[in-house]
Motif scaffolding. Structure first.
Motif, PDB file in Angstrom:
ATOM      1  N   GLY A  77      21.849  34.042  10.020  1.00  0.00           N
ATOM      2  CA  GLY A  77      21.125  34.497  11.197  1.00  0.00           C
ATOM      3  C   GLY A  77      20.000  35.454  10.933  1.00  0.00           C
ATOM      4  N   HIS A  78      19.727  35.785   9.662  1.00  0.00           N
ATOM      5  CA  HIS A  78      18.699  36.774   9.330  1.00  0.00           C
ATOM      6  C   HIS A  78      17.744  36.194   8.286  1.00  0.00           C
ATOM      7  N   MET A  79      16.472  36.182   8.583  1.00  0.00           N
ATOM      8  CA  MET A  79      15.453  35.756   7.641  1.00  0.00           C
ATOM      9  C   MET A  79      14.532  36.939   7.349  1.00  0.00           C
ATOM     10  N   GLU A  80      14.389  37.279   6.067  1.00  0.00           N
ATOM     11  CA  GLU A  80      13.502  38.356   5.651  1.00  0.00           C
ATOM     12  C   GLU A  80      12.175  37.766   5.173  1.00  0.00           C
ATOM     13  N   VAL A  81      11.077  38.409   5.557  1.00  0.00           N
ATOM     14  CA  VAL A  81       9.746  37.922   5.208  1.00  0.00           C
ATOM     15  C   VAL A  81       8.889  39.091   4.726  1.00  0.00           C
ATOM     16  N   VAL A  82       8.216  38.910   3.584  1.00  0.00           N
ATOM     17  CA  VAL A  82       7.249  39.876   3.071  1.00  0.00           C
ATOM     18  C   VAL A  82       5.938  39.125   2.894  1.00  0.00           C
ATOM     19  N   ASN A  83       4.905  39.570   3.607  1.00  0.00           N
ATOM     20  CA  ASN A  83       3.614  38.888   3.568  1.00  0.00           C
ATOM     21  C   ASN A  83       2.605  39.760   2.823  1.00  0.00           C
ATOM     22  N   CYS A  84       2.051  39.212   1.744  1.00  0.00           N
ATOM     23  CA  CYS A  84       1.054  39.925   0.941  1.00  0.00           C
ATOM     24  C   CYS A  84      -0.299  39.236   1.092  1.00  0.00           C
ATOM     25  N   GLY A  85      -0.973  39.507   2.211  1.00  0.00           N
ATOM     26  CA  GLY A  85      -2.311  38.990   2.443  1.00  0.00           C
ATOM     27  C   GLY A  85      -2.399  37.497   2.641  1.00  0.00           C
ATOM     28  N   HIS A  86      -1.299  36.847   2.964  1.00  0.00           N
ATOM     29  CA  HIS A  86      -1.264  35.386   3.071  1.00  0.00           C
ATOM     30  C   HIS A  86      -1.297  34.958   4.538  1.00  0.00           C
ATOM     31  N   ALA A  87      -1.535  33.669   4.744  1.00  0.00           N
ATOM     32  CA  ALA A  87      -1.504  33.120   6.102  1.00  0.00           C
ATOM     33  C   ALA A  87      -0.105  33.266   6.686  1.00  0.00           C
ATOM     34  N   PRO A  88       0.008  33.593   7.985  1.00  0.00           N
ATOM     35  CA  PRO A  88       1.326  33.825   8.573  1.00  0.00           C
ATOM     36  C   PRO A  88       2.159  32.548   8.650  1.00  0.00           C
ATOM     37  N   PRO A  89       3.432  32.606   8.268  1.00  0.00           N
ATOM     38  CA  PRO A  89       4.285  31.431   8.416  1.00  0.00           C
ATOM     39  C   PRO A  89       4.435  31.056   9.892  1.00  0.00           C
ATOM     40  N   LEU A  90       4.818  29.819  10.134  1.00  0.00           N
ATOM     41  CA  LEU A  90       5.065  29.334  11.491  1.00  0.00           C
ATOM     42  C   LEU A  90       6.564  29.171  11.675  1.00  0.00           C
ATOM     43  N   LEU A  91       7.078  29.827  12.707  1.00  0.00           N
ATOM     44  CA  LEU A  91       8.500  29.766  13.026  1.00  0.00           C
ATOM     45  C   LEU A  91       8.696  28.813  14.190  1.00  0.00           C
ATOM     46  N   VAL A  92       9.494  27.774  13.966  1.00  0.00           N
ATOM     47  CA  VAL A  92       9.786  26.772  14.990  1.00  0.00           C
ATOM     48  C   VAL A  92      11.204  27.013  15.489  1.00  0.00           C
ATOM     49  N   ARG A  93      11.305  27.443  16.740  1.00  0.00           N
ATOM     50  CA  ARG A  93      12.617  27.678  17.318  1.00  0.00           C
ATOM     51  C   ARG A  93      13.311  26.356  17.647  1.00  0.00           C
ATOM     52  N   ALA A  94      14.634  26.402  17.741  1.00  0.00           N
ATOM     53  CA  ALA A  94      15.397  25.203  18.091  1.00  0.00           C
ATOM     54  C   ALA A  94      14.972  24.664  19.443  1.00  0.00           C
ATOM     55  N   SER A  95      14.448  25.522  20.308  1.00  0.00           N
ATOM     56  CA  SER A  95      13.983  25.088  21.623  1.00  0.00           C
ATOM     57  C   SER A  95      12.670  24.317  21.549  1.00  0.00           C
ATOM     58  N   GLY A  96      11.973  24.380  20.407  1.00  0.00           N
ATOM     59  CA  GLY A  96      10.703  23.683  20.244  1.00  0.00           C
ATOM     60  C   GLY A  96       9.497  24.592  20.271  1.00  0.00           C
ATOM     61  N   SER A  97       9.637  25.853  20.662  1.00  0.00           N
ATOM     62  CA  SER A  97       8.501  26.767  20.684  1.00  0.00           C
ATOM     63  C   SER A  97       8.094  27.135  19.255  1.00  0.00           C
ATOM     64  N   ILE A  98       6.795  27.349  19.054  1.00  0.00           N
ATOM     65  CA  ILE A  98       6.250  27.661  17.735  1.00  0.00           C
ATOM     66  C   ILE A  98       5.498  28.974  17.814  1.00  0.00           C
ATOM     67  N   VAL A  99       5.819  29.896  16.922  1.00  0.00           N
ATOM     68  CA  VAL A  99       5.155  31.197  16.883  1.00  0.00           C
ATOM     69  C   VAL A  99       4.735  31.488  15.452  1.00  0.00           C
ATOM     70  N   ALA A 100       3.650  32.209  15.303  1.00  0.00           N
ATOM     71  CA  ALA A 100       3.184  32.638  13.989  1.00  0.00           C
ATOM     72  C   ALA A 100       3.804  33.989  13.659  1.00  0.00           C
ATOM     73  N   VAL A 101       4.356  34.102  12.476  1.00  0.00           N
ATOM     74  CA  VAL A 101       5.002  35.340  12.035  1.00  0.00           C
ATOM     75  C   VAL A 101       3.921  36.255  11.456  1.00  0.00           C
ATOM     76  N   GLU A 102       3.236  36.952  12.348  1.00  0.00           N
ATOM     77  CA  GLU A 102       2.187  37.881  11.914  1.00  0.00           C
ATOM     78  C   GLU A 102       2.813  39.109  11.259  1.00  0.00           C
ATOM     79  N   SER A 103       2.177  39.585  10.202  1.00  0.00           N
ATOM     80  CA  SER A 103       2.705  40.744   9.488  1.00  0.00           C
ATOM     81  C   SER A 103       2.592  41.993  10.344  1.00  0.00           C
ATOM     82  N   THR A 104       3.668  42.776  10.386  1.00  0.00           N
ATOM     83  CA  THR A 104       3.660  44.016  11.168  1.00  0.00           C
ATOM     84  C   THR A 104       2.944  45.153  10.435  1.00  0.00           C
ATOM     85  N   ARG A 105       2.757  44.996   9.122  1.00  0.00           N
ATOM     86  CA  ARG A 105       2.054  46.010   8.341  1.00  0.00           C
ATOM     87  C   ARG A 105       1.060  45.304   7.426  1.00  0.00           C
TER      88      ARG A 105
END
Length: 388
Positions: free
Chosen positions: A236-264
């Motif tokens: 139930g937990h996914m860890e993400v570290v973004n180092c200047g890269h394009a944001p991953p796309l998270l596809v929920r089971a419901s079908g919605s798609i969101v970009a995982v923008e870096s918080t820092r």
């Protein structure tokens, strides 16, 4: 009986090595000469046979076609009463074309063998660096699609890896600045450090720090690598570290798609000493049925003939399914159609999906502490940060 079989075998080998198209061309020229007026106007056309054989067959095939053309030219020239000196000149021209054509064919065959050897080495290097990812890794369904921009290349500056570790499944997708062999060498360095650190370091940020220190020792001042490093330490937990890269796309089971923008905001790997910024760790809720797509900018910055970028989020929404391989296959085909058949930059796509356990209903676990639901956002092509 054995002699008959030997003769048939020799005839079969001779037929297999005979250039069919050049022989047909010589026969057509001869037929035209037979049907047309007598004279030597048609004789120079016989040189087209060995010239064509040089582009399609080996030196033996070229010599066979040349010999056939010389024999037929001599027979038909004598039949039409061509003067001896003119016939000798025409046949000499045939020989003069045949011999260099045979040499050209031999050189072409040698270059093809060298190219085949280089391709086999490149393929071996690809399997060593970008190891094939199985369809199932730990609790995830996984699919990868990778395309090198160079037409004859198997590998480029994009990198990916996904490994099961004592701390859960960990993965990286990155993009090395530049192209060619230097970029391949940097990609090999990053992947080697990642695979080792992923097994050794309990903390995902420590894995990123190991890569950063290695690049700081080995890269030039204007070289860097953008990357996303992710891990699944517990259900139930996914860890993400973004180092200047394009944001991953998270596809929920419901079908919605969101970009995982870096918080820092964090610099690419290899540039931390210049900016002083360090990456942050994001923890996302990742339930059964959720999917995460990581990619390189060769996908989002691919342009069509009207200079429009490929809309990855929209394409993913059109093709998302419960089978990552099918999803990426459809995305890749649409991407190639968008650019007109050939990419101008390396492109990598990695999609993982958390299927529901067998005989258990899908459900969303409680969000981990500090995690927040992501808001949908529009992807924009990444621009490399300024150097200096």
């Amino acid at each position: 009986m054995s002699q008959a079989r030997d003769r048939r075998g020799a005839a079969a080998r001779l037929a297999a090595g005979t250039p069919v198209l050049p022989v047909l061309l010589v026969c057509v020229v001869v037929i035209v000469g037979l049907l047309g007026a007598a004279g030597m106007i048609w004789l120079p056309l016989l040189t087209a046979g060995p010239a064509l054989a040089a582009a399609t067959n080996g030196p033996r095939g070229v010599l066979r076609v040349g010999l056939l053309a010389v024999v037929l030219g001599a027979v038909l020239g004598a039949r039409d009463g061509v003067p001896g000196h003119e016939l000798a000149a025409a046949l000499s021209a045939l020989v003069a074309v045949t011999l260099p054509s045979a040499l050209a064919s031999a050189l072409r065959g040698r270059r093809e063998r060298v190219l085949a050897a280089v391709r086999s080495v490149a393929e071996a290097a690809q399997h060593a660096l970008l190891k094939p990812v199985p369809a199932r890794v730990g609790p995830f369904q996984v699919a990868v699609r990778y395309s090198a921009a160079a037409a004859e290349a198997r590998i480029g500056g994009d990198l990916y890896a996904l490994v099961p570790t004592p701390y859960g499944v960990r993965l990286i997708v990155g993009d090395v600045r530049g192209k060619g062999l230097p970029a391949v060498g940097t990609a090999a360095l990053v992947l080697g450090v990642f695979r080792e650190a992923a097994y050794d370091e309990p903390d995902l940020l420590a894995v990123v720090d190991r890569i950063e220190r290695s690049l700081a020792r080995n890269l030039g001042s204007d070289d860097f690598v953008t990357a996303v490093v992710a891990g699944y330490p517990r259900p139930g937990h996914m860890e993400v570290v973004n180092c200047g890269h394009a944001p991953p796309l998270l596809v929920r089971a419901s079908g919605s798609i969101v970009a995982v923008e870096s918080t820092r905001a964090a610099p690419p790997l290899g540039l931390r000493a210049l900016s002083g910024e360090v990456p942050g760790l994001q923890v996302l809720p990742f339930a059964d049925g959720d999917q995460l797509l990581l990619y390189t900018d060769g996908v989002t910055e691919a342009r069509d003939h009207g200079r429009r970028f490929y809309p990855l989020a929209e394409g993913l929404a059109r093709h998302v399914s419960d089978e990552p391989a099918r999803t990426l296959g459809a995305l890749h085909n649409e991407l190639l159609a968008h650019v007109g058949g050939r990419l101008h930059d390396d492109a990598a796509l990695l999609l993982l999906r958390k299927p529901a356990p067998d005989n258990a209903p899908e459900g969303r676990p409680d969000a981990p502490e500090g995690a927040a639901e992501l808001e949908p956002c529009t992807l924009t092509p990444r621009r490399d940060p300024p150097i200096g």
